[in-house]
Structures are given as structure tokens and as C-alpha cells.
Enzyme design. Structure first.
Site, PDB file in Angstrom:
ATOM      1  N   TYR A  59       0.839  -1.208   0.000  1.00 42.81           N
ATOM      2  CA  TYR A  59       0.000   0.000   0.000  1.00 42.81           C
ATOM      3  C   TYR A  59       0.870   1.252   0.000  1.00 42.81           C
ATOM      4  CZ  TYR A  59      -2.897   3.733   1.940  1.00 42.81           C
ATOM      5  OH  TYR A  59      -3.528   4.931   2.161  1.00 42.81           O
ATOM      6  N   ARG A  97       1.554   5.519  17.662  1.00 41.20           N
ATOM      7  CA  ARG A  97       1.008   6.094  16.443  1.00 41.20           C
ATOM      8  C   ARG A  97       0.718   7.575  16.676  1.00 41.20           C
ATOM      9  NH1 ARG A  97       2.732   1.941  15.275  1.00 41.20           N
ATOM     10  NH2 ARG A  97       1.803   0.209  14.138  1.00 41.20           N
TER      11      ARG A  97
END
Length: 269
Positions: free
Chosen positions: A121, A181
Site C-alpha cells: 500500500y 502512532r
């Protein structure tokens, strides 16, 4: 202003359209099966007299057989259609932090950070970026981990998957409890997209918060907001997905943008 939005019914596209002004043209195969990025004839019809394209359509599943056909070839087709129409249309493209090398603890990721996509991706988004950068007007927004209301589970979103798990009381598998994150709320992403309309020159911009949240911290926040407890599975813990903390200084300086929603407030929303 005439604006075309690819992926108009998607999570980001639908949120953006609610905030846009002007003549908005939606392009999305969920609305019309013919509206694919490989339908060059229809692309040319829809792109005629368009000033700006928000190119948000794409496939995020790295195992999809259509990944490169949509993310790379589809982007090439948009560029080719604009060229055939002899228009000076600007493209604003949603890319990803997935183009960067997996960061070590303490690293701060700016637009010059090491490029080394960890998935197909990320590789496909990077190839699309290279095509778009040939036109100096085009803008590439590298988004960190986007979340917000309306994002369904199973879309490679840590937040959406965990929220889905706690609501349904399904087991949530924790692979890296200490990994971090940089979570960015959907309203802040939409704000960055709209501010990108206002600048003449293109370039690459990180859209992130510079806040680092561990997976375990995220779990605690979700439990607090939902007043529920997770059923957690730590049996397949591993390492390697990194410690992600972005730098949005360039976007602040040039786009006049900065995030306004922190992870605690975002999860409340």
C-alpha cells in the site's frame, strides 16, 4: 470554483464534501459503477472545466489484486485526462505516512525523513506521488493515522478496529503494546485539505499532530470513553511497526494549518 472529488463517498471524501463551497462534482464507483479511475473517457467528461481535483479514491488493503491498478494507474489516468483536456487543473492528493521508513523510538518524522514503504500500500502511494510531483501545482498530504466518527472497522484503522471490538465485545488482538502512532482526527484532515486550496504552489506536507500515543494508552482511552472493558489477547505479540511521531511544521508555515483536536477529545467525539 469547480471541484471534483474522487472517492466522494469514502470516509474522508464524505467529510470533506460537507465543508466544501463551490460546484462539487462527485466521482465514485459506489455511486456509479462506471465511475472507475480506469474509465478515461468518463474521466475526461467529468474533469472538463474542473479547477481542482481532490484525489481521495484508493485501495488501502495491501493484499488487494487491484491495488496498483487503482492507486497508481488510476492516478496516471487522471493526470492523462487533464493533459488531454489542456487544463491547468490542480490535484490535491491524500497520501500516507506509510511511505516512510519504520521509525525508531525518538525519531521525529518530517517530509525529508527516510523513504522506505513497509507495505505494498505504501509503495503504491509513493508511486502515485512520483507521478503527481511532475506538476509543481499538485499538493500531496501525507496523513498519519486518521480516525473519527463514521470510519468502519476492517479498514486498516487501529482506532476503528478497537472501537468495533469493544462495542461487540470481541477479542482484540494486541500485537505491539508499546508501539506508538500519531493519530489525526478527521476534522483536522478536512481542514488541511481545504487550506490546500488557498496556496498557489504545490509540494508535500505532513498532516499529523506531533503527539505519540501507545497502543496500550489508546486502549485505556477507549475503555474510559466507552465505560467498557476490552477482552485482550496478547498471545501473538511482536515488534517492528515502529514509533510514529510526525512533524507538521511545514504545513503550519505554508498551509497555515495546525491540528486542533487531541486524542482524548477526538475519542470523546
Amino acid at each position: 470554483m469547480n471541484i471534483l472529488v474522487t472517492g466522494a463517498t469514502g470516509f474522508i471524501g464524505s467529510a470533506l464534501i460537507k465543508k466544501l463551497n463551490g460546484n462539487i462534482v462527485k466521482y465514485d464507483r459506489n455511486n456509479n459503477p462506471d465511475e472507475t479511475l480506469n474509465n478515461i473517457d468518463l474521466l475526461k467528461i467529468k474533469l472538463r472545466n474542473i479547477d481542482v481535483v481532490y484525489h481521495l479514491a484508493g485501495i488501502s488493503n495491501p493484499n488487494s489484486p487491484d491495488l496498483y491498478d487503482v492507486n497508481v494507474v488510476g492516478t496516471r489516468n487522471i493526470i492523462a485526462a487533464i493533459k488531454e483536456l489542456k487544463q491547468n487543473t490542480k490535484i490535491i492528493f491524500s497520501s500516507t505516512f506509510g511511505v516512510y521508513k519504520v521509525p525508531n523510538k525518538g525519531d521525529l518524522i518530517d517530509e525529508n525523513y527516510f523513504i522506505d514503504p513497509r507495505s505494498e500500500y505504501g509503495k503504491s502511494k509513493l508511486e502515485a506521488e512520483k507521478l503527481l510531483l511532475k506538476n509543481k501545482k499538485n499538493i500531496i498530504l501525507r496523513l498519519s493515522n486518521v480516525y473519527g466518527p463514521g470510519m468502519s472497522a476492517g479498514k486498516h484503522s487501529v482506532v476503528a478496529n478497537f472501537v468495533g471490538s469493544i462495542i461487540s465485545q470481541k477479542v482484540a488482538s494486541i500485537y505491539e503494546k508499546d508501539a506508538t502512532r500519531d493519530f489525526i482526527y478527521i476534522d483536522d484532515v478536512v481542514d488541511a485539505l481545504i487550506k490546500s486550496l488557498e496556496i498557489k504552489n504545490g509540494g508535500i506536507f505532513n498532516i499529523c499532530t506531533s503527539e505519540e500515543t501507545s497502543i496500550l494508552s489508546l486502549i485505556r482511552i477507549i475503555e474510559e470513553k466507552s465505560n467498557k472493558k476490552f477482552i485482550l489477547d496478547f498471545t501473538n505479540t511482536s515488534t517492528g511497526s515502529g514509533y510514529w511521531k510526525g512533524n507538521f511544521t511545514k504545513a503550519k508555515k505554508i498551509l497555515k494549518w495546525k491540528p486542533s483536536v487531541n486524542i482524548d477529545d477526538g475519542m470523546s467525539k
